[in-house]
Design a protein around this motif. Structure first.
Motif, short mmCIF file in Angstrom:
data_model
loop_
_atom_site.label_atom_id
_atom_site.label_comp_id
_atom_site.label_asym_id
_atom_site.label_seq_id
_atom_site.Cartn_x
_atom_site.Cartn_y
_atom_site.Cartn_z
N HIS A 227 39.89 55.04 57.06
CA HIS A 227 38.72 55.22 56.21
C HIS A 227 38.42 56.72 56.07
O HIS A 227 38.94 57.53 56.83
CB HIS A 227 37.52 54.49 56.79
CG HIS A 227 37.05 55.05 58.10
ND1 HIS A 227 37.69 54.79 59.28
CD2 HIS A 227 36.01 55.86 58.39
CE1 HIS A 227 37.06 55.41 60.26
NE2 HIS A 227 36.04 56.07 59.76
N VAL A 228 37.61 57.04 55.08
CA VAL A 228 37.14 58.41 54.88
C VAL A 228 35.64 58.36 54.64
O VAL A 228 35.09 57.34 54.25
CB VAL A 228 37.86 59.11 53.70
CG1 VAL A 228 39.33 59.25 53.99
CG2 VAL A 228 37.67 58.37 52.39
N GLY A 229 34.97 59.47 54.87
CA GLY A 229 33.53 59.51 54.67
C GLY A 229 33.06 60.92 54.35
O GLY A 229 33.85 61.86 54.33
N GLY A 230 31.77 61.04 54.11
CA GLY A 230 31.18 62.35 53.80
C GLY A 230 31.30 62.71 52.35
O GLY A 230 30.33 62.82 51.62
N ARG B 48 42.37 48.88 51.44
CA ARG B 48 43.68 48.52 52.00
C ARG B 48 44.00 47.05 51.74
O ARG B 48 45.15 46.71 51.46
CB ARG B 48 43.74 48.87 53.49
CG ARG B 48 43.78 50.38 53.73
CD ARG B 48 44.07 50.76 55.18
NE ARG B 48 43.35 49.97 56.16
CZ ARG B 48 42.06 50.12 56.48
NH1 ARG B 48 41.36 51.05 55.88
NH2 ARG B 48 41.48 49.35 57.38
N GLU B 49 42.99 46.19 51.82
CA GLU B 49 43.25 44.77 51.54
C GLU B 49 43.62 44.53 50.08
O GLU B 49 44.31 43.57 49.75
CB GLU B 49 42.04 43.92 51.93
CG GLU B 49 41.94 43.74 53.41
CD GLU B 49 40.95 42.67 53.83
OE1 GLU B 49 40.52 41.86 52.99
OE2 GLU B 49 40.61 42.65 55.03
N LEU B 50 43.15 45.43 49.20
CA LEU B 50 43.50 45.31 47.78
C LEU B 50 44.82 46.02 47.46
O LEU B 50 45.20 46.11 46.30
CB LEU B 50 42.36 45.87 46.92
CG LEU B 50 41.07 45.06 46.97
CD1 LEU B 50 39.95 45.78 46.22
CD2 LEU B 50 41.27 43.66 46.41
N GLY B 51 45.50 46.53 48.51
CA GLY B 51 46.83 47.12 48.31
C GLY B 51 46.86 48.62 48.12
O GLY B 51 47.91 49.17 47.77
#
Length: 182
Positions: free
Chosen positions: A119-122, A155-158
């Protein structure tokens, strides 16, 4: 570089300190060439609102307590994202020296100038159409916040999720849970 919409998350009734951080964030965005639309929705709804509002293939999504070290940080991030359609979300490093993060348990792999992360944030660039409400909820108590939920959905959507460690932002508010429950 193509035109890109920009969204900044906020909340009502900010403390004076948070108001100051938000003004610095706005200045930093302006210096990078962006005038953000401000989103006042809570948690995951912010992402879904940005996804609905954007009219551009890519869009910037950021918190209201960050700043960039240079006037071209976001344009560089967008240029990299344009070259990598396999990414849903591409974020910035959180330090000018990311060498300690090279072996982080959050890092999945390296893909040239991009490190794949869970994941990424900010602050990140998001590809329109890659965020869908799959019914997940943020669970801060277990360390599963909104940025982690968005990474899991992508990620679940590929799609892949990553950061560009050579580009970074400064998190003015630190990781003190200012937005827990917002």
């Amino acid at each position: 570089m193509q035109k890109v919409d920009c969204f900044m998350c906020s909340t009502e009734n900010l403390s004076p300190e948070r108001q100051y951080f938000e003004r610095l964030t706005l200045c930093s965005l302006f210096h990078n060439g962006f005038t953000p639309q401000v989103l006042y929705k809570p948690l995951l709804l912010r992402y879904y609102e940005a996804e609905q509002r954007t009219s551009t293939p890519l869009y910037v999504f950021c918190d209201n307590d960050i700043k960039f070290p240079a006037h071209d940080t976001l344009p560089k991030l967008i240029e990299i994202m344009e070259k990598h359609p396999e990414y849903s979300q591409l974020g910035l490093g959180w330090s000018s020296d990311m060498s300690r993060e090279r072996n982080s348990s959050w890092k999945i792999s390296e893909n040239g100038e991009i490190w794949d992360f869970n994941h990424v944030g900010g602050c990140m660039v998001i590809r329109k159409g890659t965020i869908k409400d799959l019914g997940y909820k943020a669970e801060y108590e277990s360390g599963y916040g909104d940025d982690r939920v968005m990474g899991k959905i992508a990620r679940e959507l590929g799609y892949k999720v990553g950061i560009v460690p050579s580009l970074y932002f400064t998190h003015l508010g630190g990781d003190y849970g200012y937005f827990k429950g917002d």
